[in-house]
Design an enzyme around this catalytic site. Structure first.
Site, PDB file in Angstrom:
ATOM      1  N   ARG A  80      -1.951  -6.876  -0.020  1.00  0.00           N
ATOM      2  CA  ARG A  80      -0.525  -6.387   0.606  1.00  0.00           C
ATOM      3  C   ARG A  80       0.036  -7.065   1.352  1.00  0.00           C
ATOM      4  O   ARG A  80      -0.588  -8.560   2.082  1.00  0.00           O
ATOM      5  CB  ARG A  80      -1.057  -5.101   1.612  1.00  0.00           C
ATOM      6  CG  ARG A  80      -1.345  -3.826   0.789  1.00  0.00           C
ATOM      7  CD  ARG A  80      -1.979  -2.825   1.593  1.00  0.00           C
ATOM      8  NE  ARG A  80      -2.359  -1.678   0.801  1.00  0.00           N
ATOM      9  CZ  ARG A  80      -3.462  -1.437   0.165  1.00  0.00           C
ATOM     10  NH1 ARG A  80      -4.523  -2.475   0.313  1.00  0.00           N
ATOM     11  NH2 ARG A  80      -3.699  -0.515  -0.743  1.00  0.00           N
ATOM     12  N   HIS A 101      -0.150  -6.428  -4.695  1.00  0.00           N
ATOM     13  CA  HIS A 101      -0.637  -6.848  -6.057  1.00  0.00           C
ATOM     14  C   HIS A 101       0.520  -7.568  -7.035  1.00  0.00           C
ATOM     15  O   HIS A 101       0.387  -7.375  -7.995  1.00  0.00           O
ATOM     16  CB  HIS A 101      -1.362  -5.817  -6.674  1.00  0.00           C
ATOM     17  CG  HIS A 101      -2.586  -5.468  -6.134  1.00  0.00           C
ATOM     18  ND1 HIS A 101      -3.540  -6.106  -5.320  1.00  0.00           N
ATOM     19  CD2 HIS A 101      -3.413  -3.989  -6.261  1.00  0.00           C
ATOM     20  CE1 HIS A 101      -4.725  -5.625  -4.902  1.00  0.00           C
ATOM     21  NE2 HIS A 101      -4.641  -4.166  -5.354  1.00  0.00           N
ATOM     22  N   HIS A 175      -9.402  -8.076 -10.827  1.00  0.00           N
ATOM     23  CA  HIS A 175      -9.988  -6.823 -10.281  1.00  0.00           C
ATOM     24  C   HIS A 175     -10.689  -6.075 -10.928  1.00  0.00           C
ATOM     25  O   HIS A 175     -10.703  -4.732 -11.211  1.00  0.00           O
ATOM     26  CB  HIS A 175      -8.399  -5.993 -10.012  1.00  0.00           C
ATOM     27  CG  HIS A 175      -8.297  -4.910  -8.738  1.00  0.00           C
ATOM     28  ND1 HIS A 175      -9.308  -3.950  -8.920  1.00  0.00           N
ATOM     29  CD2 HIS A 175      -7.592  -5.167  -7.822  1.00  0.00           C
ATOM     30  CE1 HIS A 175      -8.964  -3.207  -7.842  1.00  0.00           C
ATOM     31  NE2 HIS A 175      -7.900  -4.195  -7.216  1.00  0.00           N
ATOM     32  N   TYR A 177     -13.869  -3.769 -11.746  1.00  0.00           N
ATOM     33  CA  TYR A 177     -14.979  -2.871 -10.996  1.00  0.00           C
ATOM     34  C   TYR A 177     -16.259  -2.929 -11.611  1.00  0.00           C
ATOM     35  O   TYR A 177     -16.277  -2.831 -12.887  1.00  0.00           O
ATOM     36  CB  TYR A 177     -14.479  -1.476 -11.115  1.00  0.00           C
ATOM     37  CG  TYR A 177     -12.966  -1.269 -10.640  1.00  0.00           C
ATOM     38  CD1 TYR A 177     -11.664  -1.593 -10.944  1.00  0.00           C
ATOM     39  CD2 TYR A 177     -12.753  -0.316  -9.349  1.00  0.00           C
ATOM     40  CE1 TYR A 177     -10.649  -1.214 -10.492  1.00  0.00           C
ATOM     41  CE2 TYR A 177     -11.699   0.033  -8.641  1.00  0.00           C
ATOM     42  CZ  TYR A 177     -10.473  -0.497  -9.242  1.00  0.00           C
ATOM     43  OH  TYR A 177      -9.306  -0.171  -8.753  1.00  0.00           O
ATOM     44  N   ASP A 241     -12.349  -0.790   1.666  1.00  0.00           N
ATOM     45  CA  ASP A 241     -11.333  -1.325   1.385  1.00  0.00           C
ATOM     46  C   ASP A 241     -11.015  -2.456   2.149  1.00  0.00           C
ATOM     47  O   ASP A 241      -9.961  -2.576   2.961  1.00  0.00           O
ATOM     48  CB  ASP A 241     -10.131  -0.225   1.147  1.00  0.00           C
ATOM     49  CG  ASP A 241      -8.859  -0.979   0.344  1.00  0.00           C
ATOM     50  OD1 ASP A 241      -9.158  -2.090  -0.271  1.00  0.00           O
ATOM     51  OD2 ASP A 241      -8.214  -0.110  -0.323  1.00  0.00           O
ATOM     52  N   GLU A 299     -13.181  -8.507  -5.387  1.00  0.00           N
ATOM     53  CA  GLU A 299     -11.873  -9.199  -5.590  1.00  0.00           C
ATOM     54  C   GLU A 299     -11.740 -10.534  -4.767  1.00  0.00           C
ATOM     55  O   GLU A 299     -11.492 -10.557  -3.607  1.00  0.00           O
ATOM     56  CB  GLU A 299     -10.495  -8.336  -5.401  1.00  0.00           C
ATOM     57  CG  GLU A 299     -10.733  -6.915  -5.811  1.00  0.00           C
ATOM     58  CD  GLU A 299      -9.729  -6.029  -4.999  1.00  0.00           C
ATOM     59  OE1 GLU A 299      -8.712  -6.514  -4.566  1.00  0.00           O
ATOM     60  OE2 GLU A 299     -10.092  -4.854  -4.793  1.00  0.00           O
TER      61      GLU A 299
HETATM   62  C1  G6D Z   1      -7.009  -2.898  -4.094  1.00  0.00           C
HETATM   63  O1  G6D Z   1      -6.984  -2.843  -1.532  1.00  0.00           O
HETATM   64  C2  G6D Z   1      -6.616  -2.376  -2.845  1.00  0.00           C
HETATM   65  C3  G6D Z   1      -6.809  -0.850  -2.798  1.00  0.00           C
HETATM   66  O2  G6D Z   1      -6.502  -0.374  -1.699  1.00  0.00           O
HETATM   67  C4  G6D Z   1      -6.177  -0.131  -4.193  1.00  0.00           C
HETATM   68  O3  G6D Z   1      -6.105   1.047  -3.862  1.00  0.00           O
HETATM   69  C5  G6D Z   1      -6.886  -0.805  -5.437  1.00  0.00           C
HETATM   70  O4  G6D Z   1      -6.516  -2.056  -5.250  1.00  0.00           O
HETATM   71  C6  G6D Z   1      -6.223  -0.004  -6.632  1.00  0.00           C
HETATM   72  O5  G6D Z   1      -8.357  -3.299  -4.184  1.00  0.00           O
END
Ligand code: G6D
Length: 338
Positions: A80, A101, A175, A177, A241, A299
């Site tokens: 952010r 992002h 990103h 997971y 987070d 990340e």
């Molecule tokens: C990122 O930090 C953000 C999270 O808050 C978000 O919801 C996610 O991406 C999709 O990791």
């Protein structure tokens, strides 16, 4: 080693390709030129069973409509930026009053140019994308290249480079997971996590860093020794987070049940750990609705909102230089964590 390509679909009449890279051990790495998304990493458990250890979909439509950045390259700037503000520049606000992002149609949502690259002990893909001047409000034409190498010792090496023709911001991440249980059989609550980090960034209610770095000692954010995620999330029920500032670029995830271990080494300043806590969604992942703790995103990046916190590493880049960032994800098996 071998590589095959298949047409996965089309976006804006551009062909989306899935690359399937197979190393000499028969282990597979798949990725798309859409978002440079890693769709699958198939590696063995202690009994030799080869299964997928990342979250993803099996069709392009889901990636385009539902994806919470599964496997994707995110940018220009991951995380952010408060009020989307950088000096005289107003970036797009795509999460309430803030920018996240890279804004809309960010790197995760475009079709990249792509080509296969090979070397003595790897097979890989080179992705290239040029983000135009004023993309989501960012100045400068920014040429980004991402290289994924899949090696014979089950290592995914990621190298991101960028050049710009105007001073701008750059803080990309991948990103993906992870879920090491294999084909998302179990949640990540039985995984253990270790992070070389003494401090984490405090965040406000919009999840933007306040600028304060807090010591992990005595908190549920202390992962300097391996901690079972089920235990950690019991102590920290809202989950993670959280941006962790790294001391040596080392992160390790281990799943007892399968014996799969992921060791990450990065040259980045930080890792944002996103535990997917509370992520109950309509869409399906591995045949079941997405729900809490089906994966964990690790990340690697510079600390978020660095433009407002001079004590964080700068993410400003200038013309005349190539900027390079590297992260390696090494997959192995072990009976228990030593
Ligand atoms: C990122 O930090 C953000 C999270 O808050 C978000 O919801 C996610 O991406 C999709 O990791």
């Amino acid at each position: 080693m071998e590589c095959s390509k298949l047409v996965y679909g089309y976006k804006d009449r551009k062909e989306v390709i899935e690359y399937r890279l197979v190393n000499d051990q028969g282990n597979v790495f798949r990725c798309l030129n859409y978002g440079a998304v890693v769709t699958a990493i198939e590696v063995p458990d202690t009994s030799g069973q080869i299964e997928n250890v990342v979250l993803g979909f099996n069709n392009l439509k889901d990636y385009m409509e539902d994806s919470p950045y599964f496997g994707a390259i995110v940018g220009r700037v991951a995380g952010r930026i408060k009020h989307g503000r950088w000096g005289k520049y107003q970036l797009s606000k795509n999460e309430g009053q803030n920018h996240i992002h890279g804004g809309s149609q960010n790197f995760s949502q475009v079709v990249w140019d792509s080509e296969i690259i090979t070397g003595a002990d790897y097979i890989g893909v080179l992705f290239t994308h040029t983000s135009p001047h004023d993309d989501n409000g960012y100045p400068g034409n920014l040429k980004v290249q991402v290289r994924y190498y899949w090696t014979n010792d089950n290592c995914w090496k990621m190298e991101i480079t960028a050049v710009t023709d105007e001073t701008t911001l750059f803080n990309p991440t991948n990103h993906t997971y992870f879920n090491l249980s294999g084909n998302v059989k179990r949640t990540i609550l039985e995984h253990t996590l270790q992070i070389s980090s003494d401090t984490f960034a405090e965040t406000d209610r919009d999840k933007c860093p306040t600028g304060r770095l807090l010591f992990v000692e005595g908190t549920p954010f202390d992962f300097r020794k391996p901690v079972r995620l089920g235990h950690a999330i019991h102590e920290q029920p809202s989950g993670y987070d959280t941006p962790f500032k790294l001391t040596s670029g080392f992160i390790q995830l281990f799943d007892d049940g399968s014996g799969r271990k992921l060791t990450i080494q990065t040259d980045r300043e930080a890792v944002v750990v996103f535990s997917t806590t509370g992520m109950d969604e309509e869409y399906l992942v591995a045949g079941e609705n997405m729900s809490s703790h089906r994966g964990i995103a690790l990340e690697t990046q510079e600390l978020p909102d660095a433009v407002h916190h001079p004590q964080f590493q700068s993410i400003v880049i200038h013309p005349g230089r190539t900027y390079t960032y590297q992260t390696e994800y090494h997959f192995s098996v072990e009976d228990s964590l030593s």
